[in-house]
Each structure stands twice: as structure tokens, then as C-alpha cells.
Design an enzyme around this catalytic site. Structure first.
Site, PDB file in Angstrom:
ATOM      1  N   ASP A  59       0.871  -1.189  -0.167  1.00 60.07           N
ATOM      2  CA  ASP A  59       0.023  -0.125   0.016  1.00 60.07           C
ATOM      3  C   ASP A  59       0.761   1.264  -0.045  1.00 60.07           C
ATOM      4  OD1 ASP A  59       0.755  -0.281   2.660  1.00 60.07           O
ATOM      5  OD2 ASP A  59      -1.063   0.214   3.672  1.00 60.07           O
ATOM      6  N   TYR A  61       2.996   4.696   0.952  1.00 59.14           N
ATOM      7  CA  TYR A  61       3.892   5.217   2.049  1.00 59.14           C
ATOM      8  C   TYR A  61       2.891   5.940   2.779  1.00 59.14           C
ATOM      9  CZ  TYR A  61       7.851   3.539  -0.366  1.00 59.14           C
ATOM     10  OH  TYR A  61       8.916   2.739  -1.022  1.00 59.14           O
ATOM     11  N   PHE A  72       6.625   1.197  -4.278  1.00 57.30           N
ATOM     12  CA  PHE A  72       7.929   1.236  -3.908  1.00 57.30           C
ATOM     13  C   PHE A  72       8.525   2.704  -4.373  1.00 57.30           C
ATOM     14  CE2 PHE A  72       7.399  -3.344  -4.345  1.00 57.30           C
ATOM     15  CZ  PHE A  72       7.912  -3.816  -3.323  1.00 57.30           C
ATOM     16  N   HIS A 179      11.230 -10.324   0.023  1.00 52.02           N
ATOM     17  CA  HIS A 179      10.881  -8.915  -0.085  1.00 52.02           C
ATOM     18  C   HIS A 179      12.260  -7.992   0.175  1.00 52.02           C
ATOM     19  CE1 HIS A 179       9.002  -5.075   0.906  1.00 52.02           C
ATOM     20  NE2 HIS A 179       7.758  -5.358   0.322  1.00 52.02           N
TER      21      HIS A 179
END
Length: 221
Positions: A59, A61, A72, A179
Site C-alpha cells: 500500500d 507510504y 515502492f 521482499h
């Protein structure tokens, strides 16, 4: 606050007639990021016929001024978040260069669909809109893009891998790893070389590679 404009090319997805009206109604009653002007930035910058790769985030920031609507990515003046710092480190190890800042808009303009599973978040409350039904959009968008050409799936972490489960086809490229977050990057993200692997696949298909390290914010002269 006006409702966001649904991007051309994606408006026919079932999500926008079946799920979006309820989500939009909930958003009208709260403060949220990245706001109506950027919520569909990933779809705006990468129309279905231009998608060549999919990178799925979670989701936006939750810090005001950081999220730009792309997974990202952050606004150019924002210091790199920890996961993005690790992405840059892997890029330097993999292809010898990285962008000058955290704005990944140039990836999106080259065909990398940078979608989050959830496209909205209240300030300071990561994951608070994760169960609002946003997740349907990512799967529907990928299926539509797959009708155009084979895709490269770069799936970082179990959440992204679960969200895209069953979608990669034999003709697609699937790159899965841990990740890039500090908690998991050393468990398989570092050394996975996703950038060179995808470019090798594109080149073998006769397509131009992605210029991953391009900086659109530094202009000579």
C-alpha cells in the site's frame, strides 16, 4: 475533494463498475494518501497495451508527501525508504547503476506496472485500507495486460506472490524472491538479479531493455 479520474484503457475493468463506487464513497469521508490526483498514477503512466512487467507492492507510504501512487516509488525529494534503499543496492550490484532518487516514474513509462495491492492509506496508518477490496484491481489489470503480450512478473515477498498466484503463464517470465525490506532482504532478495534477468528476457524477445537507472531529475546544463 473531487473523485479521481479513471484512466483511459483501464476503465472497462469490472473493478470500476463493481467495487470502485463503494471505495470512492468511503474515501470521500476521510483524509488519505496519495490523494485523488495520484491514486491511479500506475495505471495512468502504463496503459494496458504498454505493460511489459508487473511489480506489486502493498500500500502507499503513509507519511504525507512520500507516496506518489507507484509501488515502492517516492517523490524525488524524499529520502529513500529502507526497502527502496535495498532495491537500489541490488540494482547497483546487478547492473552497476541506480537512479539518482526514489522516483520510479521512468520505470512506469517504459512499461513496468508499479501497482500496489491497496491504492489508498490514511496518514500514519499503514495497511488500514487493505481490506477495502482494492486487491481485485491488481489481478484484473494484470489479466487485461496479459491479453496484449507475455509479461515479466517480479514478485517480491509472500504477499505479492500470493496476490498474483495462478496468473503467470508458461510464456511469461516469473522472478520471485524475498521482499527487499530490511527484515527479509538477506533471505534471497540480495543476489536475485531481477533487473538483468528481466532485460535478458526482453532482449531475447526482440524488445528493448528497461533503462532501470535513468534519472529524470538530473539534467545536464
Amino acid at each position: 475533494m473531487p473523485d479521481p479520474r479513471i484512466p483511459d484503457g483501464w476503465a472497462g475493468l469490472p473493478f470500476f463498475s463493481e467495487d470502485w463506487p463503494a471505495i470512492a464513497a468511503r474515501l470521500r469521508g476521510c483524509d488519505w494518501l496519495p490523494g485523488p490526483g495520484r491514486v491511479f498514477a500506475a495505471l495512468e503512466l502504463t496503459p494496458p497495451q504498454q505493460v511489459r512487467a508487473v511489480i506489486l507492492g502493498q500500500d502507499p507510504y503513509p507519511t504525507p508527501g512520500h507516496a506518489d501512487g507507484l509501488a515502492f516509488s517516492v517523490t524525488p525529494e524524499t529520502a529513500l525508504p529502507r526497502s527502496l534503499r535495498n532495491i537500489h543496492a541490488e540494482m547497483r550490484d546487478d547492473i552497476g547503476a541506480a537512479p539518482a532518487n526514489g522516483d520510479l516514474g521512468h520505470w512506469a513509462r517504459q512499461g513496468v506496472l508499479l501497482l500496489n495491492s491497496s491504492l489508498s492509506v490514511p496518514p500514519g496508518q499503514a495497511g488500514a485500507h487493505a481490506k477495502w477490496g482494492w486487491d481485485k484491481l491488481a489481478r484484473q489489470a494484470v489479466i487485461l495486460a496479459q491479453a496484449e503480450r507475455p509479461l515479466a512478473f517480479i514478485l517480491w515477498g509472500a504477499q505479492a506472490q500470493k496476490a498474483m498466484a495462478g496468473l503467470p503463464r508458461p510464456q511469461d517470465l516469473l522472478i520471485e524472491s524475498a521482499h527487499p525490506s530490511p527484515l527479509s532482504a538477506r533471505r534471497g532478495f540480495f543476489g536475485s538479479r531481477p533487473f538483468s534477468r528481466m532485460n535478458a528476457w526482453l532482449t531475447a524477445r526482440g524488445e528493448p531493455p528497461i533503462d532501470w537507472a535513468l534519472s529524470e531529475t538530473t539534467v545536464a546544463g
